[in-house]
Design a protein around this motif. Structure first.
Motif, PDB file in Angstrom:
ATOM      1  N   PHE A 101     -49.598 -89.405   4.589  1.00 17.87           N
ATOM      2  CA  PHE A 101     -48.135 -89.291   4.584  1.00 17.87           C
ATOM      3  C   PHE A 101     -47.688 -88.247   3.568  1.00 17.87           C
ATOM      4  CE2 PHE A 101     -49.274 -92.172   1.231  1.00 17.87           C
ATOM      5  CZ  PHE A 101     -48.320 -91.999   0.238  1.00 17.87           C
ATOM      6  N   LEU A 102     -46.437 -87.827   3.738  1.00 14.16           N
ATOM      7  CA  LEU A 102     -45.771 -86.932   2.800  1.00 14.16           C
ATOM      8  C   LEU A 102     -44.486 -87.601   2.329  1.00 14.16           C
ATOM      9  CD1 LEU A 102     -46.330 -85.121   5.705  1.00 14.16           C
ATOM     10  CD2 LEU A 102     -46.284 -83.308   4.002  1.00 14.16           C
ATOM     11  N   LEU A 103     -44.042 -87.270   1.127  1.00 12.60           N
ATOM     12  CA  LEU A 103     -42.727 -87.699   0.681  1.00 12.60           C
ATOM     13  C   LEU A 103     -41.691 -86.698   1.167  1.00 12.60           C
ATOM     14  CD1 LEU A 103     -43.359 -88.963  -2.966  1.00 12.60           C
ATOM     15  CD2 LEU A 103     -43.542 -90.190  -0.792  1.00 12.60           C
ATOM     16  N   ASP A 104     -40.514 -87.205   1.474  1.00 12.00           N
ATOM     17  CA  ASP A 104     -39.460 -86.348   2.007  1.00 12.00           C
ATOM     18  C   ASP A 104     -38.627 -85.753   0.874  1.00 12.00           C
ATOM     19  OD1 ASP A 104     -38.156 -85.040   4.002  1.00 12.00           O
ATOM     20  OD2 ASP A 104     -36.926 -86.739   4.623  1.00 12.00           O
ATOM     21  N   TRP A 105     -38.297 -84.470   1.008  1.00  9.62           N
ATOM     22  CA  TRP A 105     -37.452 -83.755   0.058  1.00  9.62           C
ATOM     23  C   TRP A 105     -36.115 -83.451   0.714  1.00  9.62           C
ATOM     24  CZ3 TRP A 105     -39.339 -81.459  -4.762  1.00  9.62           C
ATOM     25  CH2 TRP A 105     -40.674 -81.760  -5.042  1.00  9.62           C
ATOM     26  N   ASN A 106     -35.169 -82.998  -0.065  1.00  7.66           N
ATOM     27  CA  ASN A 106     -33.875 -82.602   0.501  1.00  7.66           C
ATOM     28  C   ASN A 106     -34.007 -81.406   1.439  1.00  7.66           C
ATOM     29  OD1 ASN A 106     -34.512 -81.019  -1.848  1.00  7.66           O
ATOM     30  ND2 ASN A 106     -32.426 -80.210  -1.825  1.00  7.66           N
ATOM     31  N   GLY A 118     -52.168 -83.190   2.206  1.00  9.21           N
ATOM     32  CA  GLY A 118     -52.852 -83.348   0.933  1.00  9.21           C
ATOM     33  C   GLY A 118     -52.891 -82.066   0.128  1.00  9.21           C
ATOM     34  N   SER A 119     -52.258 -81.024   0.641  1.00  8.03           N
ATOM     35  CA  SER A 119     -52.224 -79.742  -0.064  1.00  8.03           C
ATOM     36  C   SER A 119     -51.182 -79.729  -1.174  1.00  8.03           C
ATOM     37  CB  SER A 119     -51.947 -78.614   0.932  1.00  8.03           C
ATOM     38  OG  SER A 119     -51.779 -77.376   0.278  1.00  8.03           O
ATOM     39  N   SER A 120     -50.092 -80.498  -0.997  1.00  7.90           N
ATOM     40  CA  SER A 120     -49.028 -80.501  -2.000  1.00  7.90           C
ATOM     41  C   SER A 120     -49.155 -81.717  -2.913  1.00  7.90           C
ATOM     42  CB  SER A 120     -47.658 -80.505  -1.325  1.00  7.90           C
ATOM     43  OG  SER A 120     -47.353 -81.796  -0.825  1.00  7.90           O
ATOM     44  N   ARG A 121     -48.376 -81.729  -3.964  1.00  8.67           N
ATOM     45  CA  ARG A 121     -48.403 -82.846  -4.920  1.00  8.67           C
ATOM     46  C   ARG A 121     -47.583 -84.037  -4.433  1.00  8.67           C
ATOM     47  NH1 ARG A 121     -43.662 -82.583  -8.154  1.00  8.67           N
ATOM     48  NH2 ARG A 121     -42.464 -80.643  -7.828  1.00  8.67           N
ATOM     49  N   SER A 122     -46.895 -83.890  -3.312  1.00  7.45           N
ATOM     50  CA  SER A 122     -46.121 -85.002  -2.761  1.00  7.45           C
ATOM     51  C   SER A 122     -46.642 -85.409  -1.385  1.00  7.45           C
ATOM     52  CB  SER A 122     -44.636 -84.627  -2.662  1.00  7.45           C
ATOM     53  OG  SER A 122     -44.446 -83.486  -1.844  1.00  7.45           O
ATOM     54  N   ALA A 123     -47.941 -85.242  -1.171  1.00  9.41           N
ATOM     55  CA  ALA A 123     -48.591 -85.638   0.075  1.00  9.41           C
ATOM     56  C   ALA A 123     -49.970 -86.202  -0.236  1.00  9.41           C
ATOM     57  CB  ALA A 123     -48.703 -84.461   1.040  1.00  9.41           C
ATOM     58  N   TRP A 124     -50.372 -87.219   0.534  1.00 10.71           N
ATOM     59  CA  TRP A 124     -51.664 -87.864   0.329  1.00 10.71           C
ATOM     60  C   TRP A 124     -52.360 -88.012   1.665  1.00 10.71           C
ATOM     61  CZ3 TRP A 124     -47.285 -88.602  -2.241  1.00 10.71           C
ATOM     62  CH2 TRP A 124     -47.323 -88.569  -3.643  1.00 10.71           C
ATOM     63  N   SER A 125     -53.634 -87.692   1.674  1.00 16.83           N
ATOM     64  CA  SER A 125     -54.410 -87.706   2.905  1.00 16.83           C
ATOM     65  C   SER A 125     -55.715 -88.456   2.686  1.00 16.83           C
ATOM     66  CB  SER A 125     -54.707 -86.274   3.348  1.00 16.83           C
ATOM     67  OG  SER A 125     -55.596 -86.237   4.451  1.00 16.83           O
ATOM     68  N   TYR A 126     -56.122 -89.188   3.711  1.00 15.75           N
ATOM     69  CA  TYR A 126     -57.448 -89.809   3.679  1.00 15.75           C
ATOM     70  C   TYR A 126     -58.344 -89.077   4.661  1.00 15.75           C
ATOM     71  CZ  TYR A 126     -61.034 -93.306   3.005  1.00 15.75           C
ATOM     72  OH  TYR A 126     -62.207 -93.932   2.651  1.00 15.75           O
ATOM     73  N   GLY A 186     -37.823 -95.104  -5.242  1.00 14.14           N
ATOM     74  CA  GLY A 186     -36.962 -94.732  -4.118  1.00 14.14           C
ATOM     75  C   GLY A 186     -37.571 -93.742  -3.156  1.00 14.14           C
ATOM     76  N   ALA A 187     -38.889 -93.681  -3.072  1.00 11.81           N
ATOM     77  CA  ALA A 187     -39.561 -92.681  -2.238  1.00 11.81           C
ATOM     78  C   ALA A 187     -39.301 -92.919  -0.748  1.00 11.81           C
ATOM     79  CB  ALA A 187     -41.059 -92.692  -2.513  1.00 11.81           C
ATOM     80  N   VAL A 188     -39.254 -91.814  -0.011  1.00 11.42           N
ATOM     81  CA  VAL A 188     -39.127 -91.831   1.447  1.00 11.42           C
ATOM     82  C   VAL A 188     -40.385 -91.186   2.015  1.00 11.42           C
ATOM     83  CG1 VAL A 188     -37.781 -91.078   3.438  1.00 11.42           C
ATOM     84  CG2 VAL A 188     -36.624 -91.656   1.284  1.00 11.42           C
ATOM     85  N   ALA A 189     -41.153 -91.941   2.809  1.00  8.86           N
ATOM     86  CA  ALA A 189     -42.467 -91.487   3.273  1.00  8.86           C
ATOM     87  C   ALA A 189     -42.441 -91.125   4.754  1.00  8.86           C
ATOM     88  CB  ALA A 189     -43.516 -92.569   3.028  1.00  8.86           C
ATOM     89  N   ILE A 190     -43.126 -90.026   5.083  1.00  6.74           N
ATOM     90  CA  ILE A 190     -43.261 -89.554   6.455  1.00  6.74           C
ATOM     91  C   ILE A 190     -44.736 -89.611   6.846  1.00  6.74           C
ATOM     92  CG2 ILE A 190     -42.917 -87.622   8.038  1.00  6.74           C
ATOM     93  CD1 ILE A 190     -40.737 -86.593   6.172  1.00  6.74           C
TER      94      ILE A 190
END
Length: 354
Positions: A101-106, A118-126, A186-190
């Motif tokens: 998933f990734l976190l959503d930004w404005n 998983g390339s950015s600091r607000s995304a996680w990949s397995y 308050g994170a929003v996950a995609i």
């Protein structure tokens, strides 16, 4: 999955506004009830080498492409609660693959400079080929379970409170990984996937909102003012009900010989902001079995479709086919409302387009 080349299909957003992560604690009521749709965003890849099926819940890399990897996000924006979902990796091959998933930004989700999950600091990949959890191009936890073959199921549990730091856990073929914390509250996950080889195929399924704060029960109305369903609402898991009343949108048949009717209510797994209800919509006799749809936590029912226009009574409902279909079992008949029992399966779109 670190790589010095960037996919041509990576998502790059440009804006003059200062980027910031979305915070669900600031959402208005309309935003609070909106968690998007649990399906891949096929619109971003209309002319790509991907094939979407299963109501956009399945994606497969089918054509040759210059891309080294293809990131695909979903339309879901999960927040304000605990969620679980599954990635069914139907074929991985001998290459890496990423689900997470990734976190959503404005300005939209950040896929990072390289454009993979998983390339950015607000995304996680397995990555089940290596047994790694990856973020910001680095493995933050390794030596985790790997697939023993070319396929397997990876679960994801997301704890996304509005006013506390969130956390997540992967479940790989039934084995839970260590829980990791998110960077802010308050994170929003995609949910998203990243395919790294032609032939790879992934299905997303079984989105469930866990321990939801609010539950609504539509019940039979034995009050002095009959004719419509009574409701009760709880915000603490049914320990205590604090809201009661008559829902004028839901009809409850009143007859001399029978005491109202048992109906059913179900939350959609693909879009938890949509709640389905089924029951007769005739005030004097048990007939006209209808499917109803609510977009506002069962406060109102803006959509109604008649499924069976004859005599009909008790019914039950279930969401099937990754949320693409609705199954019902219901009493009906020619002479009485309980001569026989029917089973019906209808597309969810049939109700939504009513």
């Amino acid at each position: 999955m670190a790589n010095d080349q960037c996919s041509k299909e990576s998502n790059c957003a440009k804006t003059s506004e200062e980027p910031y992560l979305l915070d669900s604690s600031t959402f208005l009521s309309e935003e609070m009830n909106n968690v998007g749709e649990f399906r891949f965003n096929s619109n971003r890849h209309a002319n790509s080498s991907l094939r979407f099926s299963n109501n956009d819940c399945t994606v497969e890399w089918i054509e040759a492409s210059q891309a080294i990897w293809i990131p695909i996000e979903t339309k879901a924006k999960l927040h304000s609660g605990k969620w679980s979902l599954e990635f069914d990796v139907e074929w991985m091959g001998t290459h890496q693959i990423g689900v997470g998933f990734l976190l959503d930004w404005n300005i939209g989700p950040d896929w990072g400079f390289f454009g993979y999950l998983g390339s950015s600091r607000s995304a996680w990949s397995y990555d089940p080929s290596t047994g790694d959890i990856v973020t910001n191009t680095e493995s933050v936890h390794g030596n985790l379970p790997k697939f023993t073959g070319n396929s397997g199921v990876i679960g994801l549990e997301l704890d996304l409170p509005k006013n506390e730091i969130g956390k997540f856990t992967f479940i790989v073929d039934g084995v839970r990984t260590p829980t990791k914390q998110l960077p802010k509250s308050g994170a929003v996950a995609i949910p998203a996937v990243c395919l790294l080889s032609r032939g790879q195929k992934v299905t997303i399924r079984n989105l469930i909102r866990l321990n939801q704060d609010k539950t609504t029960l539509p019940v039979r109305n034995f009050s002095p003012i009959p004719g419509h369903r009574y409701f009760a609402r709880t915000t603490n898991g049914a320990i205590q009900f604090t809201e009661f009343g008559i829902n004028s949108s839901l009809i409850d048949p009143v007859t001399k010989a029978w005491t109202r009717v048992v109906c059913s209510i179900e939350r959609m797994s693909t879009n938890s902001s949509r709640i389905r209800f089924n029951g007769p919509v005739n005030t004097t006799i048990r007939s006209n079995l209808a499917l109803r749809l609510s977009y506002d936590e069962a406060h109102s029912w803006s959509v109604s479709r008649i499924l069976y226009s004859g005599l009909s009574a008790y019914s039950d409902i279930a969401i099937v086919g990754n949320g693409t279909r609705v199954a019902l079992v219901f009493e009906n008949g020619e002479e009485t409302f309980a001569d026989r029992i029917f089973v019906a399966i209808v597309p969810a779109s049939w109700i939504e387009n009513g």
